[in-house]
Design a protein around this motif. Sequence first.
Motif, PDB file in Angstrom:
ATOM      1  N   ASN A   1       0.842  -1.183   0.000  1.00 56.57           N
ATOM      2  CA  ASN A   1       0.000   0.000   0.000  1.00 56.57           C
ATOM      3  C   ASN A   1       0.883   1.240   0.000  1.00 56.57           C
ATOM      4  O   ASN A   1       1.545   1.563   0.973  1.00 56.57           O
ATOM      5  N   GLN A   2       0.862   1.935  -1.119  1.00 57.47           N
ATOM      6  CA  GLN A   2       1.654   3.156  -1.263  1.00 57.47           C
ATOM      7  C   GLN A   2       1.230   4.215  -0.237  1.00 57.47           C
ATOM      8  O   GLN A   2       2.027   5.026   0.196  1.00 57.47           O
ATOM      9  N   LEU A   3      -0.046   4.176   0.133  1.00 64.14           N
ATOM     10  CA  LEU A   3      -0.583   5.202   1.034  1.00 64.14           C
ATOM     11  C   LEU A   3      -0.695   4.671   2.460  1.00 64.14           C
ATOM     12  O   LEU A   3      -1.599   5.045   3.210  1.00 64.14           O
ATOM     13  N   VAL A   4       0.241   3.821   2.841  1.00 66.45           N
ATOM     14  CA  VAL A   4       0.113   3.133   4.137  1.00 66.45           C
ATOM     15  C   VAL A   4       0.126   4.109   5.314  1.00 66.45           C
ATOM     16  O   VAL A   4      -0.495   3.866   6.342  1.00 66.45           O
ATOM     17  N   GLU A   5       0.785   5.265   5.123  1.00 66.20           N
ATOM     18  CA  GLU A   5       0.845   6.209   6.247  1.00 66.20           C
ATOM     19  C   GLU A   5      -0.522   6.775   6.597  1.00 66.20           C
ATOM     20  O   GLU A   5      -0.746   7.218   7.716  1.00 66.20           O
ATOM     21  N   GLY A   6      -1.446   6.742   5.619  1.00 61.51           N
ATOM     22  CA  GLY A   6      -2.813   7.178   5.899  1.00 61.51           C
ATOM     23  C   GLY A   6      -3.572   6.184   6.759  1.00 61.51           C
ATOM     24  O   GLY A   6      -4.650   6.486   7.267  1.00 61.51           O
ATOM     25  N   GLU A   7      -3.036   4.991   6.913  1.00 61.54           N
ATOM     26  CA  GLU A   7      -3.702   3.947   7.697  1.00 61.54           C
ATOM     27  C   GLU A   7      -3.265   3.963   9.154  1.00 61.54           C
ATOM     28  O   GLU A   7      -3.689   3.126   9.942  1.00 61.54           O
ATOM     29  N   LEU A   8      -2.351   4.896   9.499  1.00 57.43           N
ATOM     30  CA  LEU A   8      -1.767   4.854  10.837  1.00 57.43           C
ATOM     31  C   LEU A   8      -2.413   5.874  11.764  1.00 57.43           C
ATOM     32  O   LEU A   8      -2.814   6.951  11.343  1.00 57.43           O
ATOM     33  N   VAL A   9      -2.499   5.512  13.034  1.00 59.88           N
ATOM     34  CA  VAL A   9      -2.920   6.461  14.062  1.00 59.88           C
ATOM     35  C   VAL A   9      -1.847   6.453  15.152  1.00 59.88           C
ATOM     36  O   VAL A   9      -1.089   5.498  15.273  1.00 59.88           O
ATOM     37  N   TYR A  10      -1.791   7.538  15.902  1.00 61.38           N
ATOM     38  CA  TYR A  10      -0.665   7.713  16.827  1.00 61.38           C
ATOM     39  C   TYR A  10      -1.162   7.904  18.253  1.00 61.38           C
ATOM     40  O   TYR A  10      -2.193   8.536  18.489  1.00 61.38           O
ATOM     41  N   GLY A  11      -0.419   7.385  19.188  1.00 60.51           N
ATOM     42  CA  GLY A  11      -0.808   7.501  20.585  1.00 60.51           C
ATOM     43  C   GLY A  11       0.401   7.424  21.496  1.00 60.51           C
ATOM     44  O   GLY A  11       1.544   7.563  21.046  1.00 60.51           O
ATOM     45  N   THR A  12       0.128   7.214  22.764  1.00 59.68           N
ATOM     46  CA  THR A  12       1.214   7.154  23.736  1.00 59.68           C
ATOM     47  C   THR A  12       1.134   5.836  24.498  1.00 59.68           C
ATOM     48  O   THR A  12       0.188   5.076  24.348  1.00 59.68           O
ATOM     49  N   GLY A  13       2.129   5.613  25.332  1.00 58.41           N
ATOM     50  CA  GLY A  13       2.122   4.392  26.124  1.00 58.41           C
ATOM     51  C   GLY A  13       2.842   4.609  27.427  1.00 58.41           C
ATOM     52  O   GLY A  13       3.589   5.581  27.586  1.00 58.41           O
ATOM     53  N   ARG A  14       2.580   3.732  28.378  1.00 59.76           N
ATOM     54  CA  ARG A  14       3.347   3.757  29.615  1.00 59.76           C
ATOM     55  C   ARG A  14       3.515   2.326  30.098  1.00 59.76           C
ATOM     56  O   ARG A  14       2.691   1.459  29.809  1.00 59.76           O
ATOM     57  N   ALA A  15       4.595   2.093  30.783  1.00 59.74           N
ATOM     58  CA  ALA A  15       4.856   0.757  31.299  1.00 59.74           C
ATOM     59  C   ALA A  15       5.610   0.908  32.601  1.00 59.74           C
ATOM     60  O   ALA A  15       6.464   1.787  32.730  1.00 59.74           O
ATOM     61  N   TYR A  16       5.261   0.114  33.584  1.00 60.25           N
ATOM     62  CA  TYR A  16       6.018   0.144  34.828  1.00 60.25           C
ATOM     63  C   TYR A  16       6.013  -1.236  35.443  1.00 60.25           C
ATOM     64  O   TYR A  16       5.142  -2.058  35.153  1.00 60.25           O
ATOM     65  N   GLY A  17       7.021  -1.487  36.253  1.00 58.53           N
ATOM     66  CA  GLY A  17       7.088  -2.829  36.809  1.00 58.53           C
ATOM     67  C   GLY A  17       8.203  -2.996  37.813  1.00 58.53           C
ATOM     68  O   GLY A  17       9.029  -2.103  38.033  1.00 58.53           O
ATOM     69  N   LEU A  18       8.183  -4.156  38.419  1.00 59.92           N
ATOM     70  CA  LEU A  18       9.182  -4.544  39.417  1.00 59.92           C
ATOM     71  C   LEU A  18       9.729  -5.901  38.991  1.00 59.92           C
ATOM     72  O   LEU A  18       8.958  -6.809  38.668  1.00 59.92           O
ATOM     73  N   GLU A  19      11.053  -6.013  38.984  1.00 56.16           N
ATOM     74  CA  GLU A  19      11.666  -7.277  38.584  1.00 56.16           C
ATOM     75  C   GLU A  19      12.549  -7.794  39.713  1.00 56.16           C
ATOM     76  O   GLU A  19      13.417  -7.068  40.199  1.00 56.16           O
ATOM     77  N   LEU A  20      12.318  -9.001  40.120  1.00 55.15           N
ATOM     78  CA  LEU A  20      13.127  -9.612  41.181  1.00 55.15           C
ATOM     79  C   LEU A  20      13.885 -10.787  40.582  1.00 55.15           C
ATOM     80  O   LEU A  20      13.324 -11.565  39.817  1.00 55.15           O
ATOM     81  N   LEU A  21      15.142 -10.877  40.963  1.00 55.03           N
ATOM     82  CA  LEU A  21      15.944 -11.974  40.418  1.00 55.03           C
ATOM     83  C   LEU A  21      16.868 -12.509  41.500  1.00 55.03           C
ATOM     84  O   LEU A  21      17.546 -11.743  42.181  1.00 55.03           O
ATOM     85  N   ALA A  22      16.865 -13.816  41.670  1.00 56.50           N
ATOM     86  CA  ALA A  22      17.829 -14.475  42.557  1.00 56.50           C
ATOM     87  C   ALA A  22      18.583 -15.447  41.678  1.00 56.50           C
ATOM     88  O   ALA A  22      17.982 -16.240  40.967  1.00 56.50           O
ATOM     89  N   ARG A  23      19.902 -15.349  41.726  1.00 54.79           N
ATOM     90  CA  ARG A  23      20.682 -16.102  40.766  1.00 54.79           C
ATOM     91  C   ARG A  23      21.865 -16.761  41.450  1.00 54.79           C
ATOM     92  O   ARG A  23      22.493 -16.169  42.317  1.00 54.79           O
ATOM     93  N   LYS A  24      22.166 -17.970  41.044  1.00 59.86           N
ATOM     94  CA  LYS A  24      23.344 -18.674  41.556  1.00 59.86           C
ATOM     95  C   LYS A  24      24.180 -19.027  40.344  1.00 59.86           C
ATOM     96  O   LYS A  24      23.726 -19.728  39.441  1.00 59.86           O
ATOM     97  N   LYS A  25      25.415 -18.486  40.330  1.00 59.26           N
ATOM     98  CA  LYS A  25      26.215 -18.621  39.117  1.00 59.26           C
ATOM     99  C   LYS A  25      27.268 -19.696  39.221  1.00 59.26           C
ATOM    100  O   LYS A  25      27.822 -20.122  38.220  1.00 59.26           O
TER     101      LYS A  25
END
Lengths: 266, 771
Positions: B585-609
């Motif tokens: 589609n040559q006009l693919v940019e006309g098919e796009l809409v724009y928005g925002t996002g957010r992400a948050y989190g907590l990561e726990l890791l216990a590791r034995k090397k």
Amino acid sequence: MRNSINKILFIVSGIILLSSCEQVIELDLRDSDARIVVEGSITDEPGSCRVKISRVVNYDAANTPNPVSGANVTLIDNGTSYILEEAAPGLYELPLLTGVPGHTYQLSVLANGNIYNATCKMPEKISIDTLYLDEEVFFVDTNLTANFEFQDISGIRNFYRYIYDDNEKNARRNILIDDDTFYDGQLVEQLIVSFNDQIEAGDTIRLELWCIDEAVHLYYKTLASIIDGSSGQLAAPANPTSNLSGGAMGYFSAHTVSKRTVIVTE
Amino acid sequence: MKYFLSLFLLIYSLSIYSQNFSVSGTIKDSKTGEELIGAIISVKELPGTGVAANAYGYYSLILKPGKYTLNYSYVGYESVEKQVDLKADIKLNMNLVYAEQTLKTVEIKAERADENLSRTQMGVEKLSPREIKQIPVLFGEQDVLKTIQLLPGVQGAGEGNAGFFVRGGSADQNLILLDEAPVYNASHLLGFFSVFNSDAIKDVTLYKGTMPAEFGGRISSVLDVKMNDGNQNRFNAKGGIGLISSRLTLEAPIVKDRSSFIISGRRTYADVFLKLSQDSGLRQSRLYFYDLNTKFNYKINEKNRIFVSGYFGRDNFGFSDVFKFDWGNATGTLRWNHLFSDRLFSNTSAIVSNYDYQISVNAGGQEVNISSTIRDYNFKQDYQWFLSNNHTLKFGWNSIYHIFIPGQISGNGFLENAISNEKRYAWENSIYGSDEWKVNPQLTVGYGLRLTSFSYIGPGTIYTYTPEGEVNTERTAGNGEFVKTYFNPEPRINASYRIDELQSVKAGYARTVQNLHLLSNTTSGNPTDIWIPSSNNVKPELGDQYSIGYFRNLENNKYELSAESYYKSLYNQIDYRNGADLAFNQLVEGELVYGTGRAYGLELLARKKIGRLTGWIGYTLARTERKFDDINEGKYYPARQDRTHDISIVAMYTLSPKIALSANWVYYTGNAVTFPSGKYEIEGQTINYYTERNGYRMPAYHRLDLGLTWYRKNTETYESNWNLSFYNAYARRNAYTINFRDSETNPGTTEAVKLSLFRIVPSLTYNFHFK
């Protein structure tokens, strides 16, 4: 093109992963709002103006029809207003009117205190020139094909819908739509492949070519994407884009119809 | 650039007043001669002073004159102490001995195993090929991209899929580098395999937090994969024969201590089994992939070294000569390492990346060919300046010319007059500078700035669109015309504070910019998904990430514990209009809409090397949301990859010198998904009625994989093992998709149908190694 590639990829990946399995599951789905659904059309055939009004039901309810009676349905044809009669619950008709290509039709539905409007211009008529049957090998199977030709009108955008019917032996009708992006103004040769192996000599194959409005084309296109078997693959399935105002589901289409039939010989 | 230079000169003048000397050199594996990326050199007399070997195994340590004890260490290797009397610059190359994971040597512990505490970077995960080899995966095919999905903050795109999401980012927001060359489609065979052949890989680093300033171009993460250079000491042949694929790697010195090469190939043969099928349709089908990694290096002298590396991979899918579909990546990198002095290391790279697909259909008298390509020509200059033992500077620049060939259509029949989409061009330039500053033995601050410009350039037709997505204006841009240029600064800062020997806290902030966007509207991604540049219509995607973390080691660094938390804001995110045509589609940019996002989190890791039992337990608690005006009434909604809980447990156990066991278990909340709440009829067919985007959840996913490696022979010249694995050992039927349809068994009703792909998948691989 793209959809069929997706489908083939999906099928082949399914074959490769022989251990895949399907299972009916219970899901706790929320109640939905009982939104109005309008299925309205007028064509260039006599007595074709028909509007069906129903409501959305919860997904886990039975598939029983949920018609909306007592609605006020009017159609304006180039300034003249007509009122549709309720012929059966939820089914509104206007037996005397025949649609004319080039006319603009306005549909207005007043149901339960809400108004739903749509406007649609009936496109110029294009007829099927020829229809014949053939056979074609697709992958390994030999399939019956319905081949037909029509002349696209040059210089304007044309949108089509094809109705293919082999004596209703296929329970499910695929929505086949097309546009002239790739063949503006040309003599178009199309073929529809039948994957129905129950067709025998003497059966009648019926083909219709509809010239539809751009908004209706978009409606069918967005409708087809969610009834396609691989809809679970879609990142974000959404309701089809309707040309009705007021938040109704469904569509109103003013289109032309060209029909041809052919009998299967051995 | 001027500002950078004057900044550097200022810092330089501050540190130059006392005469310092350097100890520098290269750190290698004693057996293979492969450089050890990230090996640590520390000074016993000066706690907190140390440096890590760079991507080419080179280090330089700047010290005042005096006598020192240097400690060289690398996880899994025996550490070495060396006395030096520093009166002038010293060259000191070091070969470290790999501590075989056998019973007699498991007691060896690396002295500086606390690198996780001292490193200023946060959200960095490193995996060694040795770890990757032990973890059981689908079809027994060891896979970097699937192993990283077992780390907190990283999610797989679906059952058996090599695609991944990092901290709420989309799949296209990961920069995947193979020897510095971006890889545009990192998966094979519909996503079930990644393009990385683990035999050819030396080092894998994933930056999911504040990425260093030398990286840019994607907003979510950087996966930096480095290929082996080739054994410097003697000829080696290794490989594996599996049920679904086989691989072979050859490596050897060409001129000893000067030059070596490696060539590694892999091919799947699922299609061979198709040939045995009763079904003639299956017999004529093709479905396989192959890939080839190759690398050559030549050391001209102590100051100059060149590397040439290449990757070529292709998936082939087809049916007789009716239908052909193949796709793949090709990358090539030419690099030149140069030492201006013992303290100033330079690397110059010329890189080409290419991804393309070809489809041809020849049926019903119609022949259609479709192809699409994205290609980059990339030039990169990086400097690393070991200024003093308090400052290590990195700076450089990068220029990339992108060519997009989105959809070329040719053929006869009704597509004869089909119009191919126009080619598009873009030019991306960036400069960066960063400093790692050891403020005092406790506090280290890394700060840097990357400046990016991205220009969408002609020739081409330039469209503008109405808010509804219809073409508004159209004009032709001339050859080389700069249609639109975006400038973006990307500040990056992180700090690490060492509370005591066993614990540290860290914090970081990074802004990232992305100017290439992948358009895809299926859940698992597709080889035909296309990349588009930022343009007059599409703005650069921006990301801001804030993160903090607490790190603690226990029992002499045997156990590593960490807790990291992040908050991310995303801007100019892309979604599609209903019914959007993304391909051809040559006009693919006309098919796009724009928005925002957010992400948050907590990561726990216990590791034995270290020890007989190694592995980790990871847990992520996260939320990922998007917001678009036309979706969900403009309110935040969960992104598809939003998973509330994500647990992974990975354990590897050396039962005896002959037998190693491994297991991993994963559990996560189902992805957010759109299900119908209602239904209605159109033309007699049941149509789903959707209420809100991603308002439902897939069922929770869990799975156990088991692996066993049986070492058969281990002599000086030959080594072999059998690897047996069970994917999804307790045969959980995890949902791959859920579809809704009219019931066949109970007419007049509808039902939800779960598709699950794999029950137990056993696989057996024989691995051999001639050395």
